[in-house]
Design a protein around this motif. Structure first.
Motif, short mmCIF file in Angstrom:
data_model
loop_
_atom_site.label_atom_id
_atom_site.label_comp_id
_atom_site.label_asym_id
_atom_site.label_seq_id
_atom_site.Cartn_x
_atom_site.Cartn_y
_atom_site.Cartn_z
N ALA A 112 -15.89 91.12 -68.07
CA ALA A 112 -17.31 91.17 -67.69
C ALA A 112 -17.53 91.88 -66.36
N GLY A 113 -16.49 92.57 -65.84
CA GLY A 113 -16.63 93.31 -64.59
C GLY A 113 -17.30 94.66 -64.80
N LEU A 114 -18.08 95.10 -63.82
CA LEU A 114 -18.75 96.39 -63.86
C LEU A 114 -18.16 97.30 -62.79
N HIS A 115 -17.93 98.58 -63.17
CA HIS A 115 -17.30 99.54 -62.26
C HIS A 115 -18.11 100.82 -62.24
N MET A 116 -18.17 101.44 -61.08
CA MET A 116 -18.76 102.76 -60.93
C MET A 116 -17.62 103.75 -60.71
N VAL A 117 -17.58 104.85 -61.48
CA VAL A 117 -16.45 105.77 -61.39
C VAL A 117 -16.93 107.20 -61.59
N ASN A 118 -16.37 108.12 -60.81
CA ASN A 118 -16.57 109.55 -61.03
C ASN A 118 -15.42 110.04 -61.91
N PRO A 119 -15.69 110.36 -63.18
CA PRO A 119 -14.60 110.73 -64.09
C PRO A 119 -13.86 112.00 -63.69
N VAL A 120 -14.48 112.84 -62.88
CA VAL A 120 -13.83 114.09 -62.50
C VAL A 120 -12.81 113.86 -61.39
N THR A 121 -13.21 113.11 -60.36
CA THR A 121 -12.35 112.92 -59.19
C THR A 121 -11.54 111.63 -59.26
N GLY A 122 -11.97 110.68 -60.08
CA GLY A 122 -11.31 109.38 -60.15
C GLY A 122 -11.78 108.40 -59.09
N GLU A 123 -12.68 108.83 -58.20
CA GLU A 123 -13.22 107.93 -57.19
C GLU A 123 -13.97 106.81 -57.88
N GLN A 124 -13.79 105.56 -57.42
CA GLN A 124 -14.38 104.43 -58.12
C GLN A 124 -14.66 103.28 -57.17
N ALA A 181 -16.03 86.17 -72.11
CA ALA A 181 -16.31 87.26 -71.17
C ALA A 181 -16.44 88.61 -71.87
N ASP A 182 -15.57 88.87 -72.87
CA ASP A 182 -15.63 90.19 -73.49
C ASP A 182 -16.83 90.35 -74.41
N GLN A 183 -17.62 89.31 -74.61
CA GLN A 183 -18.84 89.42 -75.40
C GLN A 183 -20.04 89.89 -74.58
N MET A 184 -19.87 90.00 -73.27
CA MET A 184 -21.00 90.43 -72.44
C MET A 184 -21.45 91.84 -72.79
N VAL A 185 -20.50 92.70 -73.16
CA VAL A 185 -20.85 94.05 -73.59
C VAL A 185 -21.43 93.97 -75.00
N GLY A 186 -22.63 94.49 -75.16
CA GLY A 186 -23.28 94.47 -76.46
C GLY A 186 -24.20 93.28 -76.64
N TRP A 187 -23.82 92.12 -76.07
CA TRP A 187 -24.67 90.95 -76.17
C TRP A 187 -25.61 90.83 -74.97
N GLY A 385 -19.01 95.36 -80.75
CA GLY A 385 -17.76 95.88 -81.29
C GLY A 385 -16.56 95.03 -80.96
N PRO A 386 -15.38 95.63 -80.86
CA PRO A 386 -14.13 94.89 -80.69
C PRO A 386 -14.07 94.00 -79.46
N PHE A 387 -14.90 94.32 -78.41
CA PHE A 387 -14.94 93.39 -77.30
C PHE A 387 -15.46 92.03 -77.78
N CYS A 388 -16.16 92.05 -78.91
CA CYS A 388 -16.74 90.82 -79.46
C CYS A 388 -15.96 90.39 -80.68
N ARG A 389 -14.79 89.82 -80.44
CA ARG A 389 -13.98 89.24 -81.50
C ARG A 389 -13.41 90.27 -82.47
N GLY A 390 -13.25 91.51 -82.02
CA GLY A 390 -12.56 92.49 -82.86
C GLY A 390 -13.36 93.02 -84.03
N GLU A 391 -14.69 92.85 -84.01
CA GLU A 391 -15.49 93.34 -85.13
C GLU A 391 -15.64 94.85 -85.07
N ASP A 392 -15.96 95.44 -86.20
CA ASP A 392 -16.27 96.86 -86.24
C ASP A 392 -17.65 97.06 -85.65
N GLY A 393 -17.77 97.91 -84.62
CA GLY A 393 -19.04 98.07 -83.94
C GLY A 393 -20.12 98.69 -84.79
N TYR A 394 -19.79 99.46 -85.80
CA TYR A 394 -20.79 100.11 -86.62
C TYR A 394 -20.45 99.87 -88.09
#
Length: 440
Positions: A112-124, A181-187, A385-394
Motif C-alpha cells: 500500500a506504499g506510494l512512490h514518485m519516480v522519474n523513469p528516465v533518471t531513476g530518481e525517486q 494491503a495489496d487490495q488497496m490498488v484497484g479498490w 487484478g493480481p494485487f487482489c488475490r491473484g485475479e485476472d484484472g480484465y
C-alpha cells in the motif's frame, strides 16, 4: 555517465565520466539526438538537459509490465517501437502505476506504499504513507498478512463537508472497511496527480480515493506537509489534472473546479471553487460505461473528453458487442463564466487519456509522427487484478468487442472503430498500461 534505468537491456553500460556538455552547440545537440535509438535518446537527452541544453520534447510513452518483476516494457508512440528496460528499484519493481505528470510517475506497491519516480533518471521518493491520513490505520503489520483499515464514516463525513441531519445518519451507518494491503490498488487507490514539475523535496500531490458507493474522494499532500488530508467534495471527483500551477478536477456531476490552498501558499488545506458550468452529457443514449477525462489544450483551454461504449446488437443476444467512441467538448469564454462547445474535430491535435495518466493534448504540428484529430487511450480503470488475490484484472470478451481494447487510438474525424497499436496487440494484462511523458 551512469546507465539510466530506462536504457534498453541490449545497450551497453556507459562508464561515468566528468564531461562538460554545456559547451556543445544547439545544432550539434539536435544532430546527436536525431541519430540515437529511441531509448538511448532519452538517456542522452537527460544528460544534455542537465547541462542546460533545450532538447526536443517527447510525445507520451507507454509503460507496460515486463516479463519479470525486474523489468518493464516501454512503448514509444513516436517511434512505434517497444523495448524492455530495467525497472528502478523499489519504486517500479513489481508495482502498479497509479498516476503520471511532469515526467514522473506514481506507483503503488503490494504494501500500500506510494512512490514518485522519474523513469528516465531513476530518481525517486516515497510519498507519505496512507496512514498519515487519520482515517486509515494498519493491523497485523507482519508482511504479507497486514491489513489496512478504513474509517469510512469519518472519511465520507469530511468529504461531504460535515453537516448533520439525514446525511449524518447515513455516514454513521458506514461500516469499518478492512482490506489486505495489496487490495488497496484497484479498490481504494484510483489516481494520483502530481504538480507540473514535481521533484523530491518540492511537490504537491492529489490522491483520488474510491470507497464502496463513494468514489472520487480527494486527498492532498505536499513536500512541506507530508500528510494526506481529505478535502471536501460532495459530488466526488471523476478526473483531475495539474494546469496553470493548480489542480483542476471534474466531478461526477460534471462541474469543473479549481483547487488552491485555503489561506495561501503556507496553508496545508485545499479548497475548491467552480470555474465552469456542467458540460453537456456525452455519449448519446445508446452507451455503456461512460468516462470523462479533463484535458488542457496546448493553448490553455480546458476540454472534457468523454469515452463511452456504443452497444451494437447482433442477430442473437450473445452477439452483442461494444464499440469504443469518444466525444470532445471545449470550454469557451472562460473569463465570462464559460460555456461548453462540442467539437466534432480537434484539428491538428492529439489527446492521450488513461486511468493512470495525467491527460495530455499535443499539437501534431510539433509532433507530426502523431495522428491528428485523434484520441490515444489506455485502460480507463484500475481493475482489481493480481494485487487482489491473484485475479485476472480484465475479463475476456468476444472477438470484435472493443471493451477488451486496453490500448488504442480513435479518430474523431472518421468515427470508425478504434485501432489497436499493432506493436502491442490487446494488452489485457496486470498492471494496466499507463502513459507518461518523459521529462529530459
Amino acid at each position: 555517465m551512469d546507465t539510466p534505468p530506462m536504457q534498453s537491456d541490449a545497450a551497453p553500460a556507459v562508464p561515468a565520466a566528468a564531461v562538460d556538455y554545456s559547451n556543445l552547440t544547439t545544432d550539434l545537440v539536435i544532430d546527436i539526438q536525431g541519430r540515437l535509438a529511441f531509448v538511448d535518446r532519452l538517456a542522452v537527452g537527460a544528460v544534455f538537459g542537465a547541462a542546460g541544453h533545450a532538447v526536443k520534447p517527447e510525445a507520451p510513452w507507454l509503460v507496460l509490465p515486463g516479463e519479470t518483476p525486474e523489468t518493464n516494457r516501454l512503448y514509444s508512440v513516436s517511434d512505434r517501437l517497444v523495448t524492455t528496460a530495467r525497472a528502478p528499484d523499489p519504486a517500479m519493481r513489481g508495482c502498479c502505476v497509479v498516476g503520471s505528470s511532469g515526467g514522473w510517475v506514481v506507483t503503488a506497491d503490494r504494501r500500500a506504499g506510494l512512490h514518485m519516480v522519474n523513469p528516465v533518471t531513476g530518481e525517486q521518493l516515497a510519498l507519505p504513507a496512507i496512514t498519515t491520513c487519520p482515517f486509515f490505520y494498519i493491523t497485523n503489520p507482519t508482511w504479507p498478512l497486514f491489513h489496512v483499515n478504513i474509517l469510512q464514516d469519518q472519511l465520507i463525513r469530511v468529504r461531504c463537508g460535515g453537516g448533520g441531519g439525514e446525511n449524518e445518519k447515513i455516514h454513521a451507518r458506514l461500516p469499518l472497511c478492512t482490506l489486505v494491503a495489496d487490495q488497496m490498488v484497484g479498490w481504494v487507490y484510483r489516481k494520483v496527480v502530481l504538480s507540473a514539475s514535481p521533484r523530491p523535496g518540492g511537490y504537491a500531490a492529489m490522491l483520488l480515493l474510491d470507497l464502496d458507493r463513494h468514489p472520487g474522494n480527494p486527498a492532498f499532500a505536499t513536500s512541506d506537509d507530508p500528510t494526506w488530508r481529505v478535502a471536501s467534495s460532495p459530488d466526488g471527483i471523476e478526473d483531475a489534472i495539474h494546469h496553470r500551477g493548480k489542480f483542476y478536477s471534474i466531478t461526477y456531476s460534471g462541474v469543473v473546479e479549481e483547487w488552491d490552498r485555503r489561506d495561501g501558499p503556507s496553508s496545508n488545506e485545499f479548497t475548491s471553487r467552480v470555474v465552469s458550468p456542467k458540460p453537456a452529457k456525452g455519449g448519446g443514449d445508446n452507451h455503456h460505461h461512460r468516462k470523462n477525462y479533463l484535458v488542457a489544450a496546448p493553448g490553455g483551454k480546458l476540454m472534457v473528453v468523454t469515452k463511452y461504449f456504443k452497444v451494437e446488437d447482433g442477430e442473437f443476444s450473445w452477439q452483442t458487442k461494444r464499440r469504443v467512441c469518444f466525444e470532445v467538448q471545449v470550454l469557451a469564454d472562460e473569463e465570462k463564466g464559460g460555456r461548453w462547445r462540442r467539437k466534432a474535430s480537434i484539428g491538428k491535435m492529439a489527446v492521450f487519456v488513461g486511468a493512470s495518466s495525467n491527460s495530455v493534448c499535443l499539437s501534431t504540428k510539433a509532433h507530426p509522427e502523431l495522428r491528428p484529430d485523434s484520441v490515444y487511450f489506455a485502460a480507463d480503470e484500475l481493475a482489481k487484478g493480481p494485487f487482489c488475490r491473484g485475479e485476472d484484472g480484465y475479463h475476456n470478451h468476444r472477438n470484435g468487442d472493443d471493451k477488451k481494447k486496453v490500448v488504442g487510438v480513435y479518430s474523431l474525424k472518421d468515427g470508425a472503430r478504434a485501432d489497436g497499436l499493432p506493436e502491442l496487440g490487446d494488452h489485457a494484462t496486470w498492471p494496466p498500461p499507463a502513459w507518461f511523458t518523459p521529462l529530459i
